[in-house]
Design an enzyme around this catalytic site. Structure first.
Site, PDB file in Angstrom:
ATOM      1  N   SER A  54       0.791  -1.231   0.000  1.00  0.00           N
ATOM      2  CA  SER A  54       0.000   0.000   0.000  1.00  0.00           C
ATOM      3  C   SER A  54       0.821   1.278   0.000  1.00  0.00           C
ATOM      4  O   SER A  54       0.252   2.361  -0.107  1.00  0.00           O
ATOM      5  CB  SER A  54      -0.975   0.006   1.177  1.00  0.00           C
ATOM      6  OG  SER A  54      -2.079  -0.827   0.894  1.00  0.00           O
ATOM      7  N   LYS A  57       0.134   3.387  -2.926  1.00  0.00           N
ATOM      8  CA  LYS A  57      -0.989   4.330  -2.967  1.00  0.00           C
ATOM      9  C   LYS A  57      -0.507   5.780  -3.052  1.00  0.00           C
ATOM     10  O   LYS A  57      -1.245   6.653  -3.502  1.00  0.00           O
ATOM     11  CB  LYS A  57      -1.892   4.145  -1.742  1.00  0.00           C
ATOM     12  CG  LYS A  57      -2.768   2.900  -1.785  1.00  0.00           C
ATOM     13  CD  LYS A  57      -3.722   2.858  -0.606  1.00  0.00           C
ATOM     14  CE  LYS A  57      -4.711   1.707  -0.734  1.00  0.00           C
ATOM     15  NZ  LYS A  57      -4.087   0.393  -0.564  1.00  0.00           N
ATOM     16  N   SER A 102      -6.101   2.707   3.992  1.00  0.00           N
ATOM     17  CA  SER A 102      -5.591   1.814   2.946  1.00  0.00           C
ATOM     18  C   SER A 102      -6.709   1.037   2.260  1.00  0.00           C
ATOM     19  O   SER A 102      -6.644  -0.179   2.104  1.00  0.00           O
ATOM     20  CB  SER A 102      -4.560   0.845   3.528  1.00  0.00           C
ATOM     21  OG  SER A 102      -3.281   1.123   3.047  1.00  0.00           O
ATOM     22  N   ARG A 230       6.098  -1.678  12.497  1.00  0.00           N
ATOM     23  CA  ARG A 230       6.459  -0.807  11.364  1.00  0.00           C
ATOM     24  C   ARG A 230       6.538   0.650  11.821  1.00  0.00           C
ATOM     25  O   ARG A 230       7.541   1.327  11.586  1.00  0.00           O
ATOM     26  CB  ARG A 230       5.426  -0.942  10.233  1.00  0.00           C
ATOM     27  CG  ARG A 230       5.311  -2.321   9.616  1.00  0.00           C
ATOM     28  CD  ARG A 230       4.112  -2.417   8.686  1.00  0.00           C
ATOM     29  NE  ARG A 230       2.870  -2.176   9.407  1.00  0.00           N
ATOM     30  CZ  ARG A 230       1.671  -2.089   8.844  1.00  0.00           C
ATOM     31  NH1 ARG A 230       1.561  -2.186   7.523  1.00  0.00           N
ATOM     32  NH2 ARG A 230       0.593  -1.890   9.567  1.00  0.00           N
TER      33      ARG A 230
END
Length: 244
Positions: A54, A57, A102, A230
């Site tokens: 993602s 994006k 997302s 993350r």
């Protein structure tokens, strides 16, 4: 074209400790625009291409706006009524609401209007990653042939921040607006996470009073419990390095 950037080959001890404490395997680059200071964990991995998931994006938004398949961040993308695994997706969305959560189906809907040849042209135009897509138009950034390294993510983000990409300034403004994660009196963070199933990403930049710091993390995701790492690894590093 986006080339591999050579950062300091030295292993940053602070970041290495943060990864080790979480039993995580991955790379993280943090680099400043003004002082040219680099902090890197696992330089060898930083130059290896992975599926962007993602984080694509970010670029996908610019492509969709440029191809006028969506007008702006407020245009409604109608939900088809199908219940999907993630509750926030089960409603109408705009770019402004869909980007932070997302929304996969939102961007799949846009991808169907954009088409593969158009994607390939944009990837080549900017030199994004390996400039490939794959067999499936609506999932190539999740399980297709496209690959991008952490180093290449940094260079793309630097160009985006400087509005040094071949896209309209208004479209870049819209993108930067929907990338906003946090804004305080001391700093502003714009970023995007990603997850392909086995690779996790967190990429973006921090604007402080004195500098701009770009970051790109990718790591192995062995199970969902690691997804939080993350953001955690990036944020802890930013604090340890006294950037925020």
């Amino acid at each position: 074209l986006l080339a591999i950037i050579s950062f300091s080959s030295a292993q940053d001890k602070d970041i290495k400790t943060i990864f080790k404490d979480k039993k995580a395997q991955g790379t993280l680059i943090i680099t400043s625009m003004k002082s040219h200071t680099d902090y890197v964990n696992n330089q060898a991995r930083a130059d290896i291409g992975y599926i962007p998931a993602s984080t694509f994006k970010i670029f996908n938004t610019l492509i969709a706006l440029d191809e006028t398949v969506i007008k702006d961040e407020k245009e409604v993308i109608k939900w088809d009524g199908k219940t999907r695994g993630y509750a926030p997706w089960n409603q109408d969305h705009t770019l402004k609401s869909g980007f932070p959560v997302s929304c996969v189906w939102c961007y799949q809907k846009l991808a169907q209007k954009i088409g593969n040849e158009t994607y390939l042209a944009h990837l080549k135009r900017v030199g994004y990653g390996n400039q490939q897509t794959g067999d499936e138009l609506t999932t190539f950034w999740l399980d297709g042939d496209i690959r991008i390294s952490a180093s290449q993510q940094i260079e793309f983000l630097e160009k985006l921040y400087a509005s040094d990409l071949p896209y309209k300034k208004e479209h870049i403004r819209i993108l930067k607006d929907i990338m906003l994660i946090e804004k305080t009196s001391e700093y502003t963070i714009r970023a995007k996470s990603g997850w392909s199933g086995d690779i996790g990403w967190y990429v973006g930049w921090v604007e402080t009073k004195d500098d701009i710091w770009f970051f790109a993390l990718n790591m192995d995701i062995l199970d969902r419990s690691q997804l939080k790492y993350r953001v955690e690894i990036v944020m802890e590093t930013l604090k340890v390095k006294r950037i925020i």
